[in-house]
Motif scaffolding. Sequence first.
Motif, PDB file in Angstrom:
ATOM      1  N   ASN A 136       3.590  -9.233  -9.686  1.00 64.08           N
ATOM      2  CA  ASN A 136       4.734  -9.292 -10.605  1.00 64.08           C
ATOM      3  C   ASN A 136       5.603 -10.512 -10.367  1.00 64.08           C
ATOM      4  N   ARG A 138      13.128  -9.172   2.016  1.00 67.71           N
ATOM      5  CA  ARG A 138      13.495  -7.985   2.822  1.00 67.71           C
ATOM      6  C   ARG A 138      12.825  -6.737   2.273  1.00 67.71           C
ATOM      7  N   SER A 139      12.749  -6.629   0.965  1.00 66.67           N
ATOM      8  CA  SER A 139      12.156  -5.444   0.359  1.00 66.67           C
ATOM      9  C   SER A 139      10.664  -5.353   0.686  1.00 66.67           C
ATOM     10  N   ALA A 164      18.826 -13.319  -4.107  1.00 71.80           N
ATOM     11  CA  ALA A 164      17.792 -12.556  -4.808  1.00 71.80           C
ATOM     12  C   ALA A 164      16.452 -12.704  -4.086  1.00 71.80           C
ATOM     13  N   ALA A 212       1.146  -1.075  -3.575  1.00 73.48           N
ATOM     14  CA  ALA A 212       2.458  -1.442  -4.119  1.00 73.48           C
ATOM     15  C   ALA A 212       2.822  -2.882  -3.720  1.00 73.48           C
ATOM     16  N   ALA A 249      16.515 -10.695  -0.961  1.00 67.32           N
ATOM     17  CA  ALA A 249      16.326  -9.265  -1.257  1.00 67.32           C
ATOM     18  C   ALA A 249      14.844  -8.971  -1.478  1.00 67.32           C
ATOM     19  N   LEU A 296       8.960  -2.492   2.869  1.00 71.56           N
ATOM     20  CA  LEU A 296       7.823  -1.724   2.348  1.00 71.56           C
ATOM     21  C   LEU A 296       6.828  -1.474   3.493  1.00 71.56           C
ATOM     22  N   ARG A 326       3.591  -5.900  -6.331  1.00 74.52           N
ATOM     23  CA  ARG A 326       4.849  -6.654  -6.311  1.00 74.52           C
ATOM     24  C   ARG A 326       4.590  -8.157  -6.203  1.00 74.52           C
TER      25      ARG A 326
END
Lengths: 215, 215
Positions: free
Chosen positions: B150, B96-97, B90, B143, B93, B101, B147
């Motif tokens: 968050n 990498r995300s 997780a 963004a 991920a 981006l 993130r």
Amino acid sequence: MKLYSYWRSTAAYRVRIALNLKQAQYDIIPVHLVKNGGEQLKEKYKEINPQKLVPALKTKESGTLTQSMAIIEYLDEVLPGHNLLPDNAADRAFIRSLSQLVCCDIHPINNLRVLKYLTGEMLLSQDQKSTWYEHWVLEGLLAFEQRLKNRNRGGRYCLGSEPGMADCCLVSQLYNAHRFDISIANFSEIRRIEENCLKLEAFDKARPENQVDAE
Amino acid sequence: MKLYSYWRSTAAYRVRIALNLKQAQYDIIPVHLVKNGGEQLKEKYKEINPQKLVPALKTKESGTLTQSMAIIEYLDEVLPGHNLLPDNAADRAFIRSLSQLVCCDIHPINNLRVLKYLTGEMLLSQDQKSTWYEHWVLEGLLAFEQRLKNRNRGGRYCLGSEPGMADCCLVSQLYNAHRFDISIANFSEIRRIEENCLKLEAFDKARPENQVDAE
């Protein structure tokens, strides 16, 4: 798992193929990228993905994941069965590089938000938009074809005897190229791989026209 | 190892940071992206990378690798020491995300070849080019900031107590944003991470102005 998807989104298409290759159970939550000015731009979806892009994958174990290649690698790491990336580091680098050729250097320059910005804010004509699209997709596919010729000429898939992440990225990008009437006649390696992939149920089920939200 | 690099290329900058974090020994082979119409466009370099982009990494074991994120993952897999990706799926991920981006949704829309095409083939003005640049970099960083808020509000780096792949991608992109006079004053999470990273020798040595080919 729930996949936030739009039938024509090539980034969502990639992930649908990967989910099918892994034989994962998932529900599609359609996000309409065009209707009502774009559902992906609403506050409700921004809470799911602050980037306002599909796909996003909601999982029980790991929350909501975004970015198609990150999602595909996650699926490959946590789910058993068919491998989407090869075993050794050099091969993985090759497959990731081909995938990134598409997902970094073709798709984001030609996706909906960029094309809309070109004709909207930048006041380009529809003809200029088409020239733009064709330029970047052909530039990318030409390099993709050359890399296949250098490394895996005549291969059934991008590498090895099973399709993987790069095939997911390639086939979905080609759908988009066909939609914009781009000829791929000169790319024999790419054409063969596309043909082989589309014979498989995992790819067929993921096709835009086979989605619940297809129009 | 030999890294085909250009001092101002943010994609090459990412990989230089990663090489330094791994304490790898490498030589820089400068590829001048501007002089003589661009050395990356010559036949000689196309044989190294058919995409005509830097970076490319020449290795003894695995030939020549391309695409910055694929190279960084390769380095992390084959070299010991400092981990550039976290241990669990997780978290990987997430990293990498964030990396994608930047490397898919900011950089390729704003890199040299695209900006040149906008003013050359598409006949846009320098002002329009600047508006374009600012739009996509701010859209992406907004963004990215959200993130971080968050998931990892107040973190020293993008995740955990050590810098990794996402920090390599973020810091190099910010160099480019500063170069184009984009204010990041509103992005407190991003600014803190940049400040923490630039204190480290691995990042400092990789800076454009510290390269052999800096002008």
